[in-house]
Design a protein around this motif. Structure first.
Motif, mmCIF file in Angstrom:
data_model
loop_
_atom_site.group_PDB
_atom_site.id
_atom_site.type_symbol
_atom_site.label_atom_id
_atom_site.label_comp_id
_atom_site.label_asym_id
_atom_site.label_seq_id
_atom_site.Cartn_x
_atom_site.Cartn_y
_atom_site.Cartn_z
ATOM 1 N N THR A 138 0.812 -1.228 0.000
ATOM 2 C CA THR A 138 0.000 0.000 0.000
ATOM 3 C C THR A 138 0.841 1.273 0.000
ATOM 4 N N SER A 139 1.856 1.326 0.880
ATOM 5 C CA SER A 139 2.631 2.573 0.984
ATOM 6 C C SER A 139 3.388 2.858 -0.315
ATOM 7 N N TYR A 140 3.825 1.808 -0.979
ATOM 8 C CA TYR A 140 4.535 1.997 -2.252
ATOM 9 C C TYR A 140 3.573 2.475 -3.329
ATOM 10 N N GLN A 141 2.350 1.995 -3.226
ATOM 11 C CA GLN A 141 1.338 2.422 -4.182
ATOM 12 C C GLN A 141 1.029 3.903 -3.964
ATOM 13 N N GLU A 142 0.922 4.280 -2.692
ATOM 14 C CA GLU A 142 0.581 5.666 -2.369
ATOM 15 C C GLU A 142 1.711 6.611 -2.778
ATOM 16 N N ASP A 147 3.132 2.120 -9.554
ATOM 17 C CA ASP A 147 2.147 2.958 -10.230
ATOM 18 C C ASP A 147 0.954 2.120 -10.685
ATOM 19 N N THR A 148 -0.201 2.383 -10.076
ATOM 20 C CA THR A 148 -1.408 1.659 -10.504
ATOM 21 C C THR A 148 -2.421 2.612 -11.114
ATOM 22 N N SER A 149 -1.955 3.802 -11.465
ATOM 23 C CA SER A 149 -2.918 4.815 -11.924
ATOM 24 C C SER A 149 -3.606 4.422 -13.232
ATOM 25 N N LYS A 150 -2.940 3.564 -14.022
ATOM 26 C CA LYS A 150 -3.554 3.165 -15.290
ATOM 27 C C LYS A 150 -4.250 1.805 -15.195
ATOM 28 N N PHE A 151 -4.285 1.257 -13.995
ATOM 29 C CA PHE A 151 -4.943 -0.041 -13.798
ATOM 30 C C PHE A 151 -6.447 0.159 -13.630
ATOM 31 N N GLN A 157 -7.612 -3.786 -6.828
ATOM 32 C CA GLN A 157 -8.316 -4.038 -5.569
ATOM 33 C C GLN A 157 -8.453 -5.524 -5.267
ATOM 34 N N TYR A 158 -8.430 -6.330 -6.321
ATOM 35 C CA TYR A 158 -8.563 -7.776 -6.130
ATOM 36 C C TYR A 158 -7.287 -8.367 -5.531
ATOM 37 N N GLY A 159 -6.307 -7.524 -5.229
ATOM 38 C CA GLY A 159 -5.110 -7.991 -4.534
ATOM 39 C C GLY A 159 -5.086 -7.545 -3.082
ATOM 40 N N VAL A 160 -6.188 -6.941 -2.632
ATOM 41 C CA VAL A 160 -6.226 -6.424 -1.261
ATOM 42 C C VAL A 160 -6.752 -7.501 -0.313
ATOM 43 N N VAL A 161 -5.962 -7.834 0.684
ATOM 44 C CA VAL A 161 -6.381 -8.804 1.690
ATOM 45 C C VAL A 161 -6.326 -8.124 3.051
ATOM 46 N N ASP A 162 -7.436 -8.111 3.752
ATOM 47 C CA ASP A 162 -7.509 -7.474 5.073
ATOM 48 C C ASP A 162 -6.965 -6.050 5.054
ATOM 49 N N GLY A 163 -7.311 -5.319 4.005
ATOM 50 C CA GLY A 163 -6.893 -3.919 3.949
ATOM 51 C C GLY A 163 -5.470 -3.705 3.486
ATOM 52 N N LYS A 164 -4.739 -4.786 3.205
ATOM 53 C CA LYS A 164 -3.364 -4.620 2.738
ATOM 54 C C LYS A 164 -3.259 -5.089 1.298
ATOM 55 N N SER A 333 4.100 -10.905 -5.823
ATOM 56 C CA SER A 333 4.174 -10.517 -4.418
ATOM 57 C C SER A 333 5.629 -10.454 -3.992
ATOM 58 N N VAL A 334 5.888 -9.631 -2.981
ATOM 59 C CA VAL A 334 7.238 -9.488 -2.451
ATOM 60 C C VAL A 334 7.275 -10.143 -1.080
ATOM 61 N N PHE A 335 8.312 -10.904 -0.827
ATOM 62 C CA PHE A 335 8.461 -11.523 0.489
ATOM 63 C C PHE A 335 8.717 -10.439 1.530
ATOM 64 N N LYS A 336 7.990 -10.520 2.625
ATOM 65 C CA LYS A 336 8.050 -9.479 3.638
ATOM 66 C C LYS A 336 9.457 -9.300 4.203
ATOM 67 N N GLY A 337 10.202 -10.400 4.310
ATOM 68 C CA GLY A 337 11.522 -10.309 4.902
ATOM 69 C C GLY A 337 12.627 -10.064 3.878
ATOM 70 N N SER A 338 12.255 -9.739 2.652
ATOM 71 C CA SER A 338 13.269 -9.558 1.615
ATOM 72 C C SER A 338 14.217 -8.412 1.964
ATOM 73 N N LYS A 339 15.484 -8.607 1.614
ATOM 74 C CA LYS A 339 16.465 -7.546 1.872
ATOM 75 C C LYS A 339 16.421 -6.500 0.760
ATOM 76 N N ASN A 340 15.757 -6.844 -0.319
ATOM 77 C CA ASN A 340 15.774 -5.958 -1.481
ATOM 78 C C ASN A 340 14.365 -5.491 -1.862
ATOM 79 N N LYS A 341 13.605 -5.115 -0.842
ATOM 80 C CA LYS A 341 12.207 -4.742 -1.102
ATOM 81 C C LYS A 341 12.076 -3.678 -2.168
ATOM 82 N N ASP A 342 12.872 -2.600 -2.021
ATOM 83 C CA ASP A 342 12.704 -1.473 -2.939
ATOM 84 C C ASP A 342 12.968 -1.884 -4.380
ATOM 85 N N VAL A 343 14.009 -2.688 -4.554
ATOM 86 C CA VAL A 343 14.308 -3.155 -5.906
ATOM 87 C C VAL A 343 13.175 -4.037 -6.415
#
Lengths: 448, 327
Positions: A138-142, A147-151, A157-164, A333-343
């Motif tokens: 979510t924070s990366y989207q915001e 960029d999901t502006s053209k989606f 939204q079909y990727g949102v689980v429990d608000g995340k 999806s990105v693994f939560k514990g990934s060391k390279n989240k931003d990439v």
């Protein structure tokens, strides 16, 4: 294993010579390992937020997906393109067939060695998200990094689980009813059309069976996606929050609808239906010639086409098409514990929003999620089966309704219980009402 | 593995007393020898610990938790006996899998052994080309639990498979064997029985060990073929029969590959091929209930140990060893 020395009632010979291990120490040691290992994994999983300040530091990103050779080639080309633009980033790619993919992903995750970036589908997205395995995007989207502006809104939204936002759609597809055009033309039969009622569809299928001797439609009572669309047309849903969105009465009606169809010979016999239920897309009845219609995902058209010489057509499921939705064919999806989240985020963004990358990937993972780029790709494509499925999707998109919530934890069990219950009814071992009651009971314990 | 888990009431007591005595003996020399022994043993020992013992104990621990494979170990919750309780009281598909597996083992194992023994008797003669036949009969078990073989089986035994084409030559309309819940398990049994090569080879070796004098003596006493078989061959072969019985029973209970391939990993149609291990696999990997699956695995291990123990205790009454004393 040698017959000359059969085992006797005595214990194996070796035992008498064995010095007894200091048992208490051994157990204590094992216990220490048992306790320490998770601590190590746990520690590895959370000690990474502060670092990686240098954007040009070399990064090796691991990425894992399921699919065939063709997908592997396209994906690797697209990733090579990324490396060309960001020379410090290289990839460690792993891919395999869908069968066994989730076993392996789960095992990798359990071993504390999950890929940074992985492909996932809506059967498992909630399972992984509910267990905090996926990064909340979510924070990366915001911030616009993702960029999901053209989606289409319903698609991300079909990727949102429990608000995340647990995963980003790698492509879009929808439920598709695929039929054998060649067969119908040969017998001068009408083609089915989007918007036919279920009753009309079954009557049409009955007529196909009578004329062509090929059963008109594959009985989809064991198919969760068909049940799902049908439920939505009744104002229900597969899930509501953490509960089932339907009752045993609803399922009874559903099973009865198809019992009627079987009795009228609109469908194949139970064993052939089972073949369709239990096999992958290459052996769907519409391509093996055992039924004139199969209930699939629209983006499977090219795969189906590869397995038959006949011409295929695709329309929406029967009933009001607004019960269908822009479904994420699969997600990144990105693994939560990934060391390279931003990439990893940047790579997802690249795969979805970079013109060259999207052109390379084509429609292999479904229609491109970025609507602007989708238009470009659809103008470029030459594959007739793909052109057709894009056209159908484009036509249906205007009729789509809201996305339902992503299936909840326990969904994989619900799916297999539906197959079991429906087959019980198909083989005549239970009445529709009995099978439905059994199904709802099993679902309740599966999602509890 | 299960062979060594058989109870051993006689050794334990004296065994520990004996090691006690060893310690008091010429200790130092023994100690360095022991060390060398462990060094030589270490590759195996490390393997045993790393890939067998530690994972096994871990799974025992996990069987008391709600571990779902995705959650890190540090966050798993201890649930006590809840998994075991659920298995025994609240999981109809568990009991269904138990029934399927027992049915499979009870029918397929004796038939497989009978086939193995029958063919072994035929191939025990010295006629020309017997080696070729031995090889041919052994071949299917070499392929063992292979996926390829199971795929061949599915294609042979579906509605338009080779088997039904064969039946149609005789005017018989076949069934969709592998896709019929009444017949899918039976088809698997036939596959298991057909792979009788391994016990057959062992039977052959056992038959070779029967002294020919016994047959000569029996025929002098006027015993016919059948009598000789009953009173000479069977008793002399009983240790081998026992060995095969134990091994094949364990194999039978562990049947997985064929059921997995035949049903595309679902145990279908309608759970008719939901073998114990397949159910366990689905529970652990598809439904992500690894804690519960671990509990199933431990109950399975215990069940096999108990069955093996029962075999061993009844073995006293019918297994004869040729070296004189019946142990």
């Amino acid at each position: 294993m040698h017959p000359a020395t059969p085992p006797t009632t005595d214990a194996p010979v070796g035992r008498a010579h064995r010095t007894p291990l200091p048992r208490r120490h051994l157990l204590r040691g094992l216990l220490a390992v048992t306790v320490a290992a998770p601590l190590m994994f746990g520690a590895a999983a959370c000690g990474d937020d502060g670092g990686a300040a240098d954007p040009n530091a070399p990064v090796k990103l691991s990425i894992f997906w399921w699919g065939g050779d063709a997908r592997a080639k396209l994906t690797e080309d697209a990733l090579a393109l990324y490396t060309k633009k960001h020379p410090n980033v290289t990839f460690e790619t792993t891919w395999q067939a869908n069968q066994g993919y989730f076993d392996k992903l789960a095992t990798l995750t359990a071993g504390g060695n999950p890929p940074d970036l992985f492909q996932i589908d809506d059967n498992y997205l909630a399972e992984y998200a509910a267990r905090n395995t996926t990064l909340d995007l979510t924070s990366y989207q915001e911030s616009g990094k993702l960029d999901t502006s053209k989606f289409p809104k319903s698609l991300w939204q079909y990727g949102v689980v429990d608000g995340k936002l647990a995963g980003l759609a790698a492509g879009e597809n929808t439920q598709g009813l695929v039929y054998n055009k060649t067969l119908l033309t040969k017998h001068n039969l009408p083609e089915p059309t989007t918007g036919m009622s279920w009753e009309q569809h079954i009557a049409w299928a009955e007529q196909v069976t009578a004329t062509t001797k090929v059963p008109g439609t594959q009985d989809p009572s064991a198919d969760y996606k068909a049940l799902w669309v049908w439920l939505r047309q009744q104002g229900k849903d597969l899930y509501k929050g953490k509960e089932l969105g339907f009752t045993a009465e609803d399922v009874t009606k559903w099973f009865e609808l198809w019992k009627g169809a079987r009795d009228r010979k609109a469908t194949p016999t139970a064993d052939v239906i089972h073949e369709g239920n239990s096999s992958d897309v290459t052996k769907q009845l519409v391509v093996t010639g055992k039924s004139a219609t199969s209930w699939v995902w629209a983006n499977q058209m090219p795969d189906l086409k590869k397995n038959t010489k006949d011409e295929l057509g695709v329309i929406a499921y029967p009933g009001d098409p607004s019960a269908q939705w822009a479904r994420a064919s699969m997600y990144w999806s990105v693994f939560k514990g990934s060391k390279n989240k931003d990439v990893a985020i940047d790579v997802i963004n690249f795969l979805n929003n970079d013109l060259e990358a999207v052109k390379l990937l084509g429609t292999d993972r479904g229609l491109p999620s970025n609507l602007d780029l989708r238009r470009v790709v659809s103008d470029d494509t030459t594959d007739p089966a793909m052109k057709q499925s894009i056209a159908v999707e484009a036509e249906l998109t205007q009729k789509f309704g809201e996305s339902p919530q992503v299936p909840i934890k326990g969904h994989s069990k619900v799916k297999s219980e539906l197959i079991k219950a429906a087959e019980n009814a198909q083989y005549g071992r239970a009445t529709p009402a009995e099978a439905a009651a059994q199904f709802v009971e099993a679902c309740k314990s599966a999602i509890a | 593995m299960a062979l060594t888990t058989a109870p051993d009431p006689t050794r334990r007591g004296p065994g520990s007393a004996r090691t006690h005595a060893d310690r008091r003996g010429p200790g130092r020399l023994r100690h360095s020898e022991g060390l060398a022994g462990y060094v030589f043993l270490s590759p195996w020992l490390i393997g045993l610990m790393g890939v067998t013992a530690i994972p096994m104990l871990l799974s025992l621990y996990l069987s008391f938790t709600n571990y779902d494979i995705l959650t890190p170990f540090s966050e798993v919750e201890w649930v006590g006996l809840a998994n075991y309780e659920r298995m025994f009281t609240a999981d109809p598909s568990y009991w269904h899998a138990v029934r399927v597996t027992v049915t499979f083992a009870v029918i397929a194992v004796p038939l497989k052994l009978a086939a193995a023994l029958g063919v072994a008797l035929l191939l025990n003669r010295a006629w020309r080309g017997v080696g070729l036949f031995r090889g041919l009969f052994y071949l299917p078990s070499l392929l063992g639990g292979s996926v390829a073989l199971a795929i061949v089986w599915v294609n042979m035994f579906n509605r338009d498979g080779a088997f039904n084409s064969l039946l149609s030559l005789f005017g018989i309309t076949g069934k969709p064997w592998v896709n019929d819940p009444d017949w899918a398990l039976e088809t698997l049994m036939v596959l298991a029985i057909w792979q009788f090569g391994a016990p057959m080879v062992i039977f052959l070796a056992g038959l070779k060990q029967v002294p020919t004098e016994l047959y000569e003596a029996a025929s002098v006493d006027g015993a016919g073929r059948f009598r000789q078989f009953r009173n000479v061959t069977l008793p002399m072969l009983s240790p081998v029969i026992f060995f095969n019985l134990v091994l094949e029973t364990i194999n039978g209970f562990q049947g997985f590959t064929a059921a997995f391939v035949l049903s595309n990993g679902t145990g279908g149609p309608v759970d008719s091929t939901l073998m114990y291990t397949l159910n366990l696999y689905i529970t652990g990997f598809t439904e992500l209930n690894m804690g519960y699956a671990s509990a199933m695995a431990w109950v399975f291990l215990l069940a096999i140990a108990v069955i093996t123990a029962i075999f061993f205790s009844t073995g006293r009454f019918w297994v004869h060893y040729s070296d004189g004393e019946d142990r």
